[in-house]
Write a protein that holds these residues in place. Structure first.
Motif, PDB file in Angstrom:
ATOM      1  N   PHE A  97      50.137  30.534  55.679  1.00 19.16           N
ATOM      2  CA  PHE A  97      49.273  31.779  55.558  1.00 19.16           C
ATOM      3  C   PHE A  97      47.870  31.523  56.693  1.00 19.16           C
ATOM      4  CE2 PHE A  97      45.593  33.556  54.147  1.00 19.16           C
ATOM      5  CZ  PHE A  97      45.523  34.994  54.560  1.00 19.16           C
ATOM      6  N   THR A  98      47.018  32.199  57.389  1.00 23.27           N
ATOM      7  CA  THR A  98      45.857  32.252  57.850  1.00 23.27           C
ATOM      8  C   THR A  98      45.266  32.896  57.718  1.00 23.27           C
ATOM      9  OG1 THR A  98      47.033  30.873  59.983  1.00 23.27           O
ATOM     10  CG2 THR A  98      44.756  31.611  60.035  1.00 23.27           C
ATOM     11  N   GLY A  99      44.304  32.515  56.773  1.00 23.05           N
ATOM     12  CA  GLY A  99      43.049  33.170  56.624  1.00 23.05           C
ATOM     13  C   GLY A  99      42.364  33.958  58.296  1.00 23.05           C
ATOM     14  N   PRO A 100      40.942  34.496  57.894  1.00 23.59           N
ATOM     15  CA  PRO A 100      40.235  35.650  58.272  1.00 23.59           C
ATOM     16  C   PRO A 100      39.475  34.318  59.357  1.00 23.59           C
ATOM     17  CG  PRO A 100      39.926  36.224  56.002  1.00 23.59           C
ATOM     18  CD  PRO A 100      40.606  34.665  56.183  1.00 23.59           C
ATOM     19  N   ASP A 101      39.147  35.048  60.905  1.00 21.80           N
ATOM     20  CA  ASP A 101      37.964  34.003  61.256  1.00 21.80           C
ATOM     21  C   ASP A 101      36.515  33.532  61.047  1.00 21.80           C
ATOM     22  OD1 ASP A 101      40.484  34.098  62.950  1.00 21.80           O
ATOM     23  OD2 ASP A 101      39.349  35.204  64.363  1.00 21.80           O
ATOM     24  N   ALA A 102      36.355  32.909  60.633  1.00 21.86           N
ATOM     25  CA  ALA A 102      35.337  32.853  60.451  1.00 21.86           C
ATOM     26  C   ALA A 102      34.864  32.165  59.017  1.00 21.86           C
ATOM     27  CB  ALA A 102      34.030  33.921  60.505  1.00 21.86           C
ATOM     28  N   MET A 103      35.907  32.481  58.110  1.00 26.11           N
ATOM     29  CA  MET A 103      36.158  31.888  56.452  1.00 26.11           C
ATOM     30  C   MET A 103      36.423  30.293  56.365  1.00 26.11           C
ATOM     31  SD  MET A 103      37.349  34.008  53.322  1.00 26.11           S
ATOM     32  CE  MET A 103      37.367  35.453  53.755  1.00 26.11           C
ATOM     33  N   LYS A 104      36.082  29.267  55.722  1.00 20.92           N
ATOM     34  CA  LYS A 104      36.419  28.224  55.665  1.00 20.92           C
ATOM     35  C   LYS A 104      35.885  28.257  53.309  1.00 20.92           C
ATOM     36  CE  LYS A 104      33.462  25.856  58.956  1.00 20.92           C
ATOM     37  NZ  LYS A 104      33.036  24.648  59.123  1.00 20.92           N
ATOM     38  N   ASP A 105      36.054  27.334  53.143  1.00 23.38           N
ATOM     39  CA  ASP A 105      36.472  27.072  51.623  1.00 23.38           C
ATOM     40  C   ASP A 105      37.000  28.778  50.600  1.00 23.38           C
ATOM     41  OD1 ASP A 105      34.768  25.582  52.043  1.00 23.38           O
ATOM     42  OD2 ASP A 105      33.240  26.121  51.670  1.00 23.38           O
ATOM     43  N   LEU A 106      38.451  29.322  51.767  1.00 23.69           N
ATOM     44  CA  LEU A 106      38.843  29.373  50.944  1.00 23.69           C
ATOM     45  C   LEU A 106      40.465  28.767  50.190  1.00 23.69           C
ATOM     46  CD1 LEU A 106      40.377  32.164  50.637  1.00 23.69           C
ATOM     47  CD2 LEU A 106      41.630  31.841  52.365  1.00 23.69           C
ATOM     48  N   ARG A 107      39.738  29.816  48.756  1.00 25.82           N
ATOM     49  CA  ARG A 107      41.029  28.538  47.957  1.00 25.82           C
ATOM     50  C   ARG A 107      42.474  29.299  47.572  1.00 25.82           C
ATOM     51  NH1 ARG A 107      39.205  24.889  51.001  1.00 25.82           N
ATOM     52  NH2 ARG A 107      37.663  22.974  49.958  1.00 25.82           N
ATOM     53  N   LEU A 108      43.063  29.131  46.738  1.00 20.88           N
ATOM     54  CA  LEU A 108      44.254  29.333  45.895  1.00 20.88           C
ATOM     55  C   LEU A 108      44.674  29.089  44.939  1.00 20.88           C
ATOM     56  CD1 LEU A 108      47.409  30.731  48.494  1.00 20.88           C
ATOM     57  CD2 LEU A 108      45.127  31.873  48.089  1.00 20.88           C
ATOM     58  N   VAL A 109      45.270  29.153  43.610  1.00 26.12           N
ATOM     59  CA  VAL A 109      45.506  28.564  42.689  1.00 26.12           C
ATOM     60  C   VAL A 109      47.113  29.585  41.957  1.00 26.12           C
ATOM     61  CG1 VAL A 109      43.167  30.002  40.838  1.00 26.12           C
ATOM     62  CG2 VAL A 109      44.196  27.056  40.457  1.00 26.12           C
ATOM     63  N   GLU A 110      47.451  28.444  40.975  1.00 23.61           N
ATOM     64  CA  GLU A 110      48.326  29.491  40.459  1.00 23.61           C
ATOM     65  C   GLU A 110      47.915  29.556  38.884  1.00 23.61           C
ATOM     66  OE1 GLU A 110      53.012  28.643  38.306  1.00 23.61           O
ATOM     67  OE2 GLU A 110      52.306  27.673  39.837  1.00 23.61           O
ATOM     68  N   LEU A 111      47.536  30.834  38.405  1.00 21.93           N
ATOM     69  CA  LEU A 111      46.579  31.156  37.314  1.00 21.93           C
ATOM     70  C   LEU A 111      47.929  30.999  36.153  1.00 21.93           C
ATOM     71  CD1 LEU A 111      44.665  34.749  38.665  1.00 21.93           C
ATOM     72  CD2 LEU A 111      43.674  31.913  38.305  1.00 21.93           C
ATOM     73  N   ALA A 112      47.120  30.761  34.676  1.00 23.35           N
ATOM     74  CA  ALA A 112      48.035  30.878  33.550  1.00 23.35           C
ATOM     75  C   ALA A 112      49.074  31.843  33.684  1.00 23.35           C
ATOM     76  CB  ALA A 112      46.867  30.789  31.855  1.00 23.35           C
ATOM     77  N   SER A 113      48.432  33.200  34.213  1.00 24.11           N
ATOM     78  CA  SER A 113      49.683  33.921  33.798  1.00 24.11           C
ATOM     79  C   SER A 113      51.018  34.329  35.120  1.00 24.11           C
ATOM     80  CB  SER A 113      48.565  35.124  34.265  1.00 24.11           C
ATOM     81  OG  SER A 113      47.932  35.697  35.698  1.00 24.11           O
ATOM     82  N   GLY A 114      50.553  33.488  35.858  1.00 23.73           N
ATOM     83  CA  GLY A 114      51.713  32.844  36.979  1.00 23.73           C
ATOM     84  C   GLY A 114      51.300  33.866  37.868  1.00 23.73           C
ATOM     85  N   GLU A 115      50.271  34.528  38.468  1.00 22.10           N
ATOM     86  CA  GLU A 115      49.613  35.102  39.306  1.00 22.10           C
ATOM     87  C   GLU A 115      49.055  34.339  39.950  1.00 22.10           C
ATOM     88  OE1 GLU A 115      47.769  39.496  37.823  1.00 22.10           O
ATOM     89  OE2 GLU A 115      47.379  37.868  37.131  1.00 22.10           O
ATOM     90  N   ILE A 116      48.037  34.892  41.805  1.00 22.25           N
ATOM     91  CA  ILE A 116      47.383  33.934  42.881  1.00 22.25           C
ATOM     92  C   ILE A 116      46.230  34.465  42.335  1.00 22.25           C
ATOM     93  CG2 ILE A 116      47.506  33.068  44.467  1.00 22.25           C
ATOM     94  CD1 ILE A 116      50.449  32.320  42.903  1.00 22.25           C
ATOM     95  N   GLY A 117      45.114  33.276  42.127  1.00 23.92           N
ATOM     96  CA  GLY A 117      44.154  33.273  42.249  1.00 23.92           C
ATOM     97  C   GLY A 117      43.779  32.830  43.531  1.00 23.92           C
ATOM     98  N   VAL A 118      42.518  33.980  44.023  1.00 24.31           N
ATOM     99  CA  VAL A 118      41.641  33.701  45.557  1.00 24.31           C
ATOM    100  C   VAL A 118      40.744  33.309  45.297  1.00 24.31           C
ATOM    101  CG1 VAL A 118      42.068  34.518  48.007  1.00 24.31           C
ATOM    102  CG2 VAL A 118      44.242  35.217  46.825  1.00 24.31           C
ATOM    103  N   PHE A 119      40.183  32.401  45.365  1.00 25.43           N
ATOM    104  CA  PHE A 119      38.830  32.335  45.948  1.00 25.43           C
ATOM    105  C   PHE A 119      37.790  32.370  47.215  1.00 25.43           C
ATOM    106  CE2 PHE A 119      38.602  30.945  41.247  1.00 25.43           C
ATOM    107  CZ  PHE A 119      38.289  31.227  41.081  1.00 25.43           C
ATOM    108  N   THR A 120      37.028  33.364  48.050  1.00 29.74           N
ATOM    109  CA  THR A 120      36.305  33.707  49.022  1.00 29.74           C
ATOM    110  C   THR A 120      35.659  33.200  49.521  1.00 29.74           C
ATOM    111  OG1 THR A 120      36.324  35.515  49.060  1.00 29.74           O
ATOM    112  CG2 THR A 120      38.425  35.090  48.749  1.00 29.74           C
ATOM    113  N   ARG A 121      35.056  33.073  51.252  1.00 29.00           N
ATOM    114  CA  ARG A 121      33.925  32.582  51.432  1.00 29.00           C
ATOM    115  C   ARG A 121      33.543  33.513  52.146  1.00 29.00           C
ATOM    116  NH1 ARG A 121      30.279  28.138  53.124  1.00 29.00           N
ATOM    117  NH2 ARG A 121      30.632  29.428  55.067  1.00 29.00           N
ATOM    118  N   PRO A 122      33.303  34.611  52.212  1.00 34.45           N
ATOM    119  CA  PRO A 122      32.947  34.704  53.742  1.00 34.45           C
ATOM    120  C   PRO A 122      31.044  34.740  53.963  1.00 34.45           C
ATOM    121  CG  PRO A 122      32.970  36.702  51.684  1.00 34.45           C
ATOM    122  CD  PRO A 122      33.388  35.463  51.478  1.00 34.45           C
ATOM    123  N   GLN A 123      31.386  34.565  55.499  1.00 32.93           N
ATOM    124  CA  GLN A 123      29.959  34.426  56.254  1.00 32.93           C
ATOM    125  C   GLN A 123      29.151  36.361  56.494  1.00 32.93           C
ATOM    126  OE1 GLN A 123      30.585  30.599  57.502  1.00 32.93           O
ATOM    127  NE2 GLN A 123      28.686  29.734  56.745  1.00 32.93           N
ATOM    128  N   GLY A 124      28.019  36.278  56.785  1.00 36.72           N
ATOM    129  CA  GLY A 124      27.933  37.369  57.726  1.00 36.72           C
ATOM    130  C   GLY A 124      27.427  38.382  57.071  1.00 36.72           C
TER     131      GLY A 124
END
Length: 316
Positions: free
Chosen positions: A139-166
């Motif tokens: 996976f490649t995230g959006p241009d101009a975004m650092k600090d994009l993080r993924l995590v496996e949640l206790a539910s088995g889902e994927i948590g997605v933390f983003t950091r848009p700028q602009g």
């Protein structure tokens, strides 16, 4: 425990609250690296186990450059040396997690700015696999975004933390969403993730660095909050907060260390002297945790602190 968010807190407020607590910092250490010539190693990950050994991923870079590589290091007699045969990636600021039994490694890729001469653009890229040499891009995230993080949640889902700028995130604000599987992580999903409300003032910024699933299913977020002073110098502080992935509720940020509590050291530039970039946190059963951090864009350090996530696990 219920996660209660108060009004937005500035770096100055967070710093005052931290100083009022008089936290105890133990065992400050500057990590020693060799095998990379005269280059600096900084913005490291926490140590993790892969291929039967414990490794640290580090940003390797000349002092006068921002052309970076990620190298993997193993410890030998107190010094971290490159792991023989390990891959090297042309990326900045490594981070890792494990999702569905696989290592997920990410970093920041830079490339020529599409509209500005002699300028760079950046994006977060991810690889996954069962071993370091088996890591494949997925996976490649959006241009101009650092600090994009993924995590496996206790539910088995994927948590997605983003950091848009602009237009959406200003200088950088944290967003959160979740999805059923890694296959559902798309640029559109990342771009559409709602921002956490009233977390940063517009003049300041921050991001998530490492995510911990707590024993009650909350996400413990290790991140950073940052500001400019009147002279234009940067101030980066390691911070934590907790988020409930089911309700979206989250706690106030709080600082867990400041630059002066680490050992003295070098800086890449004078305006980066007060920069602590959260790398990772290793929690221990005795109520302490080791914080690994990049210091002043030039060094990698470690300190031992009170485990900042314990209080979020106690009452929920």
């Amino acid at each position: 425990m219920a996660l209660k968010k108060s009004a937005v807190k500035t770096c100055a407020t967070l710093l005052q609250e931290y100083q009022d607590k008089k936290s105890t910092i133990l065992n400050p250490v500057k990590l020693s690296f060799s095998g990379v010539g005269d280059k600096d190693v900084y913005n490291i990950s926490a140590p993790f186990r892969i291929d039967g050994v414990t490794v640290i991923a580090g940003r390797v870079e000349s002092r006068d450059s921002e052309h970076s590589e990620i190298h993997f290091f193993v410890e030998q007699n107190g010094t971290w040396v490159p792991k023989e045969g390990a891959p090297v990636f042309t990326l900045q600021d490594p981070f890792f997690t494990f999702i569905h039994g696989e290592l997920v490694l990410g970093g920041v890729e830079t490339f020529p700015h599409p509209a500005m001469d002699n300028a760079l653009m950046w994006r977060t890229v991810f690889r996954k696999g069962k071993s370091l040499n088996g890591l494949s891009p997925f996976f490649t995230g959006p241009d101009a975004m650092k600090d994009l993080r993924l995590v496996e949640l206790a539910s088995g889902e994927i948590g997605v933390f983003t950091r848009p700028q602009g237009e959406k995130g200003g200088r950088g604000k944290i967003g959160f969403t979740k999805v059923s599987s890694l296959a559902g992580v798309t640029v559109e999903l990342v771009n559409d993730a709602p921002l956490l409300a009233d977390q940063f003032i517009d003049a300041e910024w921050g991001g998530a660095n490492e995510l911990h699933i707590l024993n009650n299913g909350l996400v413990g977020v290790l991140g950073h909050v940052a500001s400019f002073d009147e002279a234009g110098d940067r101030h980066y502080y390691p911070m934590v907060f907790a988020l409930d992935p089911q309700t979206g509720e989250f706690s106030d940020m709080e600082l867990i260390a400041v630059r002066a509590e680490f050992l003295p050291g070098e800086t890449k530039r004078p305006d980066l002297a007060d920069v602590v970039f959260s790398g990772g946190l290793v929690r221990h059963s005795d109520g302490t945790a080791d914080l690994y951090a990049g210091i002043s864009d030039a060094e990698a350090h470690r300190i031992t602190i009170h485990d900042p996530f314990l209080k979020f696990e106690q009452n929920k």
